[in-house]
Design a protein around this motif. Sequence first.
Motif, mmCIF file in Angstrom:
data_model
loop_
_atom_site.group_PDB
_atom_site.id
_atom_site.type_symbol
_atom_site.label_atom_id
_atom_site.label_comp_id
_atom_site.label_asym_id
_atom_site.label_seq_id
_atom_site.Cartn_x
_atom_site.Cartn_y
_atom_site.Cartn_z
ATOM 1 N N UNK A 49 0.324 -13.854 -10.418
ATOM 2 C CA UNK A 49 1.269 -14.006 -9.488
ATOM 3 C C UNK A 49 2.566 -14.051 -8.955
ATOM 4 N N UNK A 50 2.807 -13.748 -8.273
ATOM 5 C CA UNK A 50 4.143 -13.776 -7.809
ATOM 6 C C UNK A 50 5.794 -13.234 -8.644
ATOM 7 N N UNK A 51 5.354 -12.423 -9.761
ATOM 8 C CA UNK A 51 5.679 -11.707 -10.750
ATOM 9 C C UNK A 51 5.809 -10.903 -10.320
ATOM 10 N N UNK A 52 7.598 -9.753 -10.319
ATOM 11 C CA UNK A 52 7.916 -8.711 -9.373
ATOM 12 C C UNK A 52 7.132 -7.725 -10.944
ATOM 13 N N UNK A 53 6.617 -6.156 -10.377
ATOM 14 C CA UNK A 53 6.500 -5.177 -11.236
ATOM 15 C C UNK A 53 6.997 -3.818 -10.414
ATOM 16 N N UNK A 54 7.494 -3.099 -11.414
ATOM 17 C CA UNK A 54 8.011 -1.967 -11.309
ATOM 18 C C UNK A 54 7.059 -0.760 -12.000
ATOM 19 N N UNK A 55 7.664 0.622 -11.366
ATOM 20 C CA UNK A 55 6.417 1.989 -12.078
ATOM 21 C C UNK A 55 7.318 2.488 -11.399
ATOM 22 N N UNK A 56 7.791 3.577 -12.393
ATOM 23 C CA UNK A 56 8.926 4.622 -12.247
ATOM 24 C C UNK A 56 8.070 4.983 -13.237
ATOM 25 N N UNK A 57 8.221 7.113 -12.220
ATOM 26 C CA UNK A 57 7.531 7.913 -13.802
ATOM 27 C C UNK A 57 8.419 9.631 -12.818
ATOM 28 N N UNK A 58 7.764 10.436 -13.594
ATOM 29 C CA UNK A 58 8.122 11.706 -13.673
ATOM 30 C C UNK A 58 7.383 12.576 -14.470
ATOM 31 N N UNK A 59 7.007 13.909 -13.715
ATOM 32 C CA UNK A 59 6.273 14.908 -14.579
ATOM 33 C C UNK A 59 7.664 15.449 -14.774
ATOM 34 N N UNK A 60 7.335 15.688 -16.020
ATOM 35 C CA UNK A 60 8.753 16.941 -17.219
ATOM 36 C C UNK A 60 8.154 18.103 -17.521
ATOM 37 N N UNK A 77 -7.967 -3.588 -5.066
ATOM 38 C CA UNK A 77 -7.397 -2.378 -3.581
ATOM 39 C C UNK A 77 -6.380 -1.614 -4.074
ATOM 40 N N UNK A 78 -6.123 -0.602 -3.314
ATOM 41 C CA UNK A 78 -5.034 0.493 -3.878
ATOM 42 C C UNK A 78 -3.888 0.278 -3.068
ATOM 43 N N UNK A 79 -2.922 -0.172 -3.781
ATOM 44 C CA UNK A 79 -1.695 -1.025 -3.312
ATOM 45 C C UNK A 79 -0.359 0.130 -3.045
ATOM 46 N N UNK A 80 -0.936 1.031 -3.793
ATOM 47 C CA UNK A 80 0.333 2.223 -3.681
ATOM 48 C C UNK A 80 -0.383 4.063 -4.461
ATOM 49 N N UNK A 81 -0.705 5.118 -2.969
ATOM 50 C CA UNK A 81 -0.933 5.856 -3.642
ATOM 51 C C UNK A 81 -0.256 7.457 -2.778
ATOM 52 N N UNK A 82 0.609 8.160 -3.930
ATOM 53 C CA UNK A 82 0.835 9.364 -3.632
ATOM 54 C C UNK A 82 0.557 10.620 -4.673
ATOM 55 N N UNK A 83 0.182 11.416 -3.491
ATOM 56 C CA UNK A 83 -0.059 13.096 -3.759
ATOM 57 C C UNK A 83 0.723 13.794 -4.550
ATOM 58 N N UNK A 84 0.705 14.489 -5.308
ATOM 59 C CA UNK A 84 1.332 15.678 -5.847
ATOM 60 C C UNK A 84 2.545 15.143 -5.863
ATOM 61 N N UNK A 85 3.774 14.055 -6.808
ATOM 62 C CA UNK A 85 4.478 13.903 -6.312
ATOM 63 C C UNK A 85 5.160 14.690 -7.906
ATOM 64 N N UNK A 86 6.948 14.984 -7.954
ATOM 65 C CA UNK A 86 7.381 15.258 -8.973
ATOM 66 C C UNK A 86 7.461 13.964 -9.970
ATOM 67 N N UNK A 87 8.130 13.118 -9.312
ATOM 68 C CA UNK A 87 8.681 11.771 -9.996
ATOM 69 C C UNK A 87 8.810 10.788 -8.525
ATOM 70 N N UNK A 88 8.807 9.706 -9.269
ATOM 71 C CA UNK A 88 8.551 7.969 -7.572
ATOM 72 C C UNK A 88 8.676 7.258 -8.553
ATOM 73 N N UNK A 89 9.274 6.376 -7.933
ATOM 74 C CA UNK A 89 9.069 4.350 -8.179
ATOM 75 C C UNK A 89 8.687 4.215 -7.722
ATOM 76 N N UNK A 90 7.338 2.749 -7.730
ATOM 77 C CA UNK A 90 7.567 1.518 -7.100
ATOM 78 C C UNK A 90 7.394 0.147 -7.175
ATOM 79 N N UNK A 91 7.708 -0.593 -6.416
ATOM 80 C CA UNK A 91 8.284 -1.559 -7.431
ATOM 81 C C UNK A 91 6.835 -3.131 -6.266
ATOM 82 N N UNK A 92 6.380 -3.549 -6.847
ATOM 83 C CA UNK A 92 5.591 -4.359 -6.473
ATOM 84 C C UNK A 92 5.351 -5.915 -6.625
#
Length: 157
Positions: A49-60, A77-92
């Motif tokens: 709890x209280x710790x930050x995490x990040x996800x970066x992704x890319x379809x290559x 609970x869904x805290x992030x959702x994206x559809x048909x993305x080539x790349x993105x970043x998410x921090x929480x």
Amino acid sequence: MGSAAPLSASVLLLLLLLLLLRAEQPRGAELTFELPDNAKQCFHEEVEQGVKFSLDYQVITGGHYDVDCYVEDPQGNTIYRETKKQYDSFTYRAEVKGVYQFCFSNEFSTFSHKTVYFDFQVGDEPPILPDMGNRVTALTQCPNASSTPLPPLSVPV
């Protein structure tokens, strides 16, 4: 024979110091994987709890270079959702302790598999230099940088 005890204490002190340094560093994983057509691949990570995490992704490679991606907290609970993305970043910053799940889906594709790269990091990165917030750097040293207005831009028509 008298030097064996100080050597052991020095080794223990060094090991303790290394352990403490390791405890403050963020942890994470980088992975490149194949995601077949009509498939979903999920990964799991325990986060305090209280710790930050990040996800970066890319379809290559593959198709239109796109995937669906979502992140769920330990309660589902869904805290992030994206559809048909080539790349993105998410921090929480984790609101609850537990296992967080992040998934990549290619279920919308019936014929093209994808190659996906991701970097998942847990924890705050320490500053590059110790006490960096209190140091004068090139960007903070410029006197009156914001008080001198720039001339207006002229654009040829």
